[in-house]
Design a protein around this motif. Structure first.
Motif, PDB file in Angstrom:
ATOM      1  N   UNK A 185       0.843  -1.194   0.000  1.00 38.96           N
ATOM      2  CA  UNK A 185       0.000   0.000   0.000  1.00 38.96           C
ATOM      3  C   UNK A 185       0.878   1.244   0.000  1.00 38.96           C
ATOM      4  N   UNK A 186       0.297   2.406  -0.359  1.00 39.58           N
ATOM      5  CA  UNK A 186       1.080   3.642  -0.270  1.00 39.58           C
ATOM      6  C   UNK A 186       1.537   3.900   1.159  1.00 39.58           C
ATOM      7  N   UNK A 187       2.790   4.283   1.321  1.00 43.61           N
ATOM      8  CA  UNK A 187       3.306   4.615   2.635  1.00 43.61           C
ATOM      9  C   UNK A 187       2.886   6.011   3.059  1.00 43.61           C
ATOM     10  N   UNK A 188       3.196   6.362   4.278  1.00 43.34           N
ATOM     11  CA  UNK A 188       2.861   7.697   4.783  1.00 43.34           C
ATOM     12  C   UNK A 188       3.595   8.769   4.011  1.00 43.34           C
ATOM     13  N   UNK A 189       4.852   8.486   3.628  1.00 50.08           N
ATOM     14  CA  UNK A 189       5.679   9.465   2.942  1.00 50.08           C
ATOM     15  C   UNK A 189       6.300   8.864   1.686  1.00 50.08           C
ATOM     16  N   UNK A 190       6.442   9.677   0.669  1.00 51.16           N
ATOM     17  CA  UNK A 190       7.315   9.317  -0.445  1.00 51.16           C
ATOM     18  C   UNK A 190       8.762   9.409   0.049  1.00 51.16           C
ATOM     19  N   UNK A 191       9.629   8.608  -0.548  1.00 59.30           N
ATOM     20  CA  UNK A 191      11.029   8.576  -0.130  1.00 59.30           C
ATOM     21  C   UNK A 191      11.904   8.459  -1.377  1.00 59.30           C
ATOM     22  N   UNK A 192      12.721   9.484  -1.625  1.00 59.35           N
ATOM     23  CA  UNK A 192      13.645   9.434  -2.750  1.00 59.35           C
ATOM     24  C   UNK A 192      15.014   9.934  -2.299  1.00 59.35           C
ATOM     25  N   UNK A 193      16.019   9.520  -3.037  1.00 57.35           N
ATOM     26  CA  UNK A 193      17.370   9.968  -2.736  1.00 57.35           C
ATOM     27  C   UNK A 193      18.075   9.067  -1.747  1.00 57.35           C
ATOM     28  N   UNK A 194      19.029   9.631  -1.041  1.00 58.89           N
ATOM     29  CA  UNK A 194      19.930   8.879  -0.166  1.00 58.89           C
ATOM     30  C   UNK A 194      19.446   8.907   1.274  1.00 58.89           C
ATOM     31  N   UNK A 195      19.228   7.718   1.833  1.00 56.03           N
ATOM     32  CA  UNK A 195      18.744   7.624   3.207  1.00 56.03           C
ATOM     33  C   UNK A 195      19.438   6.456   3.905  1.00 56.03           C
ATOM     34  N   UNK A 196      19.493   6.552   5.220  1.00 58.68           N
ATOM     35  CA  UNK A 196      20.181   5.544   6.022  1.00 58.68           C
ATOM     36  C   UNK A 196      19.258   4.373   6.333  1.00 58.68           C
ATOM     37  N   UNK A 197      19.764   3.175   6.123  1.00 61.08           N
ATOM     38  CA  UNK A 197      19.070   1.945   6.501  1.00 61.08           C
ATOM     39  C   UNK A 197      19.774   1.366   7.725  1.00 61.08           C
ATOM     40  N   UNK A 198      19.008   1.046   8.740  1.00 57.94           N
ATOM     41  CA  UNK A 198      19.541   0.385   9.922  1.00 57.94           C
ATOM     42  C   UNK A 198      19.067  -1.060   9.929  1.00 57.94           C
ATOM     43  N   UNK A 199      20.014  -1.991  10.011  1.00 58.05           N
ATOM     44  CA  UNK A 199      19.671  -3.408  10.027  1.00 58.05           C
ATOM     45  C   UNK A 199      18.810  -3.734  11.244  1.00 58.05           C
ATOM     46  N   UNK A 200      17.822  -4.589  11.045  1.00 55.35           N
ATOM     47  CA  UNK A 200      17.037  -5.103  12.164  1.00 55.35           C
ATOM     48  C   UNK A 200      17.896  -6.058  12.988  1.00 55.35           C
ATOM     49  N   UNK A 201      17.570  -6.182  14.256  1.00 58.17           N
ATOM     50  CA  UNK A 201      18.336  -7.073  15.135  1.00 58.17           C
ATOM     51  C   UNK A 201      18.363  -8.506  14.610  1.00 58.17           C
ATOM     52  N   UNK A 202      17.233  -8.931  14.018  1.00 59.66           N
ATOM     53  CA  UNK A 202      17.141 -10.300  13.517  1.00 59.66           C
ATOM     54  C   UNK A 202      17.461 -10.413  12.031  1.00 59.66           C
ATOM     55  N   UNK A 203      18.016  -9.350  11.451  1.00 53.82           N
ATOM     56  CA  UNK A 203      18.313  -9.365  10.018  1.00 53.82           C
ATOM     57  C   UNK A 203      19.364 -10.417   9.674  1.00 53.82           C
ATOM     58  N   UNK A 204      19.131 -11.230   8.638  1.00 55.61           N
ATOM     59  CA  UNK A 204      20.111 -12.226   8.222  1.00 55.61           C
ATOM     60  C   UNK A 204      21.066 -11.714   7.141  1.00 55.61           C
ATOM     61  N   UNK A 205      20.918 -10.459   6.743  1.00 59.91           N
ATOM     62  CA  UNK A 205      21.682  -9.945   5.612  1.00 59.91           C
ATOM     63  C   UNK A 205      23.115  -9.614   6.000  1.00 59.91           C
ATOM     64  N   UNK A 206      24.041  -9.955   5.116  1.00 62.00           N
ATOM     65  CA  UNK A 206      25.462  -9.675   5.319  1.00 62.00           C
ATOM     66  C   UNK A 206      25.757  -8.247   4.864  1.00 62.00           C
ATOM     67  N   UNK A 207      25.290  -7.284   5.674  1.00 61.44           N
ATOM     68  CA  UNK A 207      25.452  -5.872   5.367  1.00 61.44           C
ATOM     69  C   UNK A 207      25.821  -5.130   6.651  1.00 61.44           C
ATOM     70  N   UNK A 208      26.398  -3.922   6.528  1.00 57.81           N
ATOM     71  CA  UNK A 208      26.719  -3.160   7.733  1.00 57.81           C
ATOM     72  C   UNK A 208      25.467  -2.857   8.564  1.00 57.81           C
ATOM     73  N   UNK A 209      25.669  -2.587   9.842  1.00 57.68           N
ATOM     74  CA  UNK A 209      24.543  -2.279  10.712  1.00 57.68           C
ATOM     75  C   UNK A 209      23.833  -0.997  10.288  1.00 57.68           C
ATOM     76  N   UNK A 210      24.573  -0.081   9.693  1.00 60.89           N
ATOM     77  CA  UNK A 210      24.006   1.158   9.125  1.00 60.89           C
ATOM     78  C   UNK A 210      24.668   1.409   7.775  1.00 60.89           C
ATOM     79  N   UNK A 211      23.888   1.707   6.780  1.00 63.10           N
ATOM     80  CA  UNK A 211      24.454   2.026   5.473  1.00 63.10           C
ATOM     81  C   UNK A 211      23.498   2.940   4.702  1.00 63.10           C
ATOM     82  N   UNK A 212      24.071   3.653   3.743  1.00 64.57           N
ATOM     83  CA  UNK A 212      23.298   4.534   2.878  1.00 64.57           C
ATOM     84  C   UNK A 212      22.833   3.746   1.650  1.00 64.57           C
TER      85      UNK A 212
END
Length: 228
Positions: free
Chosen positions: A101-128
């Protein structure tokens, strides 16, 4: 491995994905569904990538979507790797029973993603990462979350022990591919009132940001293909 990629618009191409596949010794075929090419058969490749596309397809599916949806469900029921990005992730999430569904806000450009505690992804805890969306999805049943940004708490998911991955955020884009998107496509609905939308100048101001996505994409794709 031979990998099929499904493309949904001329300005929603694979960008860095095909460079990575070639560098890792994989072959690939891109199917331009928007141009009338037929959806491939599930047994013809070793993995499937469903690319981004216009968000309007979520509310007004194209004529060829029925065949693509059937293919996605065949992969979900099978054993081969399946990756969706942007629109592709929305369609996979919906096929898994998640709310799209449509989210509350549109989001474009560069934003920070913070890994969830249970995330299985091999990525940094915070990344752009790069964003270009208004629609969001809930976490499918039995899936593990990637993590979230301030505007979108679910930026991706892993399902079936990592064999199936959906990404709302973009790690595959390049300075060239986003420049073409900005030139030819409107910003997502609601961009004029969102605090999470950057201008074209802000998006393109630092070309090195795009290069910094490459090692993140490498880590994610390597983990995804190893999972099967």
């Amino acid at each position: 491995m031979h990998i099929h990629l499904l493309q949904h618009g001329p300005d929603h191409g694979p960008a860095r994905l095909t460079d990575w596949l070639t560098s890792m010794g994989h072959s690939y075929t891109v199917f331009h569904l928007y141009a009338g090419e037929l959806t491939p058969r599930p047994g013809e490749c070793d993995a499937l990538i469903v690319l981004d596309g216009p968000e309007e397809f979520l509310s007004h599916p194209p004529t060829w979507f029925k065949a693509e949806d059937k293919l996605i469900n065949r992969y979900l029921d099978g054993q081969k790797p399946l990756l969706g990005i942007g629109l592709g992730a929305h369609w996979i999430a919906r096929a898994l029973g998640a709310v799209v569904a449509p989210g509350t806000y549109a989001e474009t450009g560069w934003h920070t993603v913070e890994l969830a505690d249970e995330s299985p992804f091999d990525l940094p805890e915070r990344f752009q990462a790069f964003m270009w969306h208004r629609y969001v999805f809930s976490l499918p049943d039995d899936a593990l979350p990637l993590g979230g940004s301030e505007a979108a708490p679910v930026q991706g998911f892993s399902w079936d022990a990592g064999r199936v991955v959906g990404l709302l955020c973009h790690l595959e884009i390049t300075h060239l591919s986003i420049g073409e998107r900005i030139e030819h496509l409107p910003f997502p609905e609601g961009s004029d009132t969102s605090a999470f939308v950057q201008t074209p100048q802000e998006i393109l101001a630092e070309p090195r940001r795009f290069d910094q996505l490459a090692p993140l994409l490498d880590r994610l794709l390597s983990q995804w293909l190893r999972a099967s």
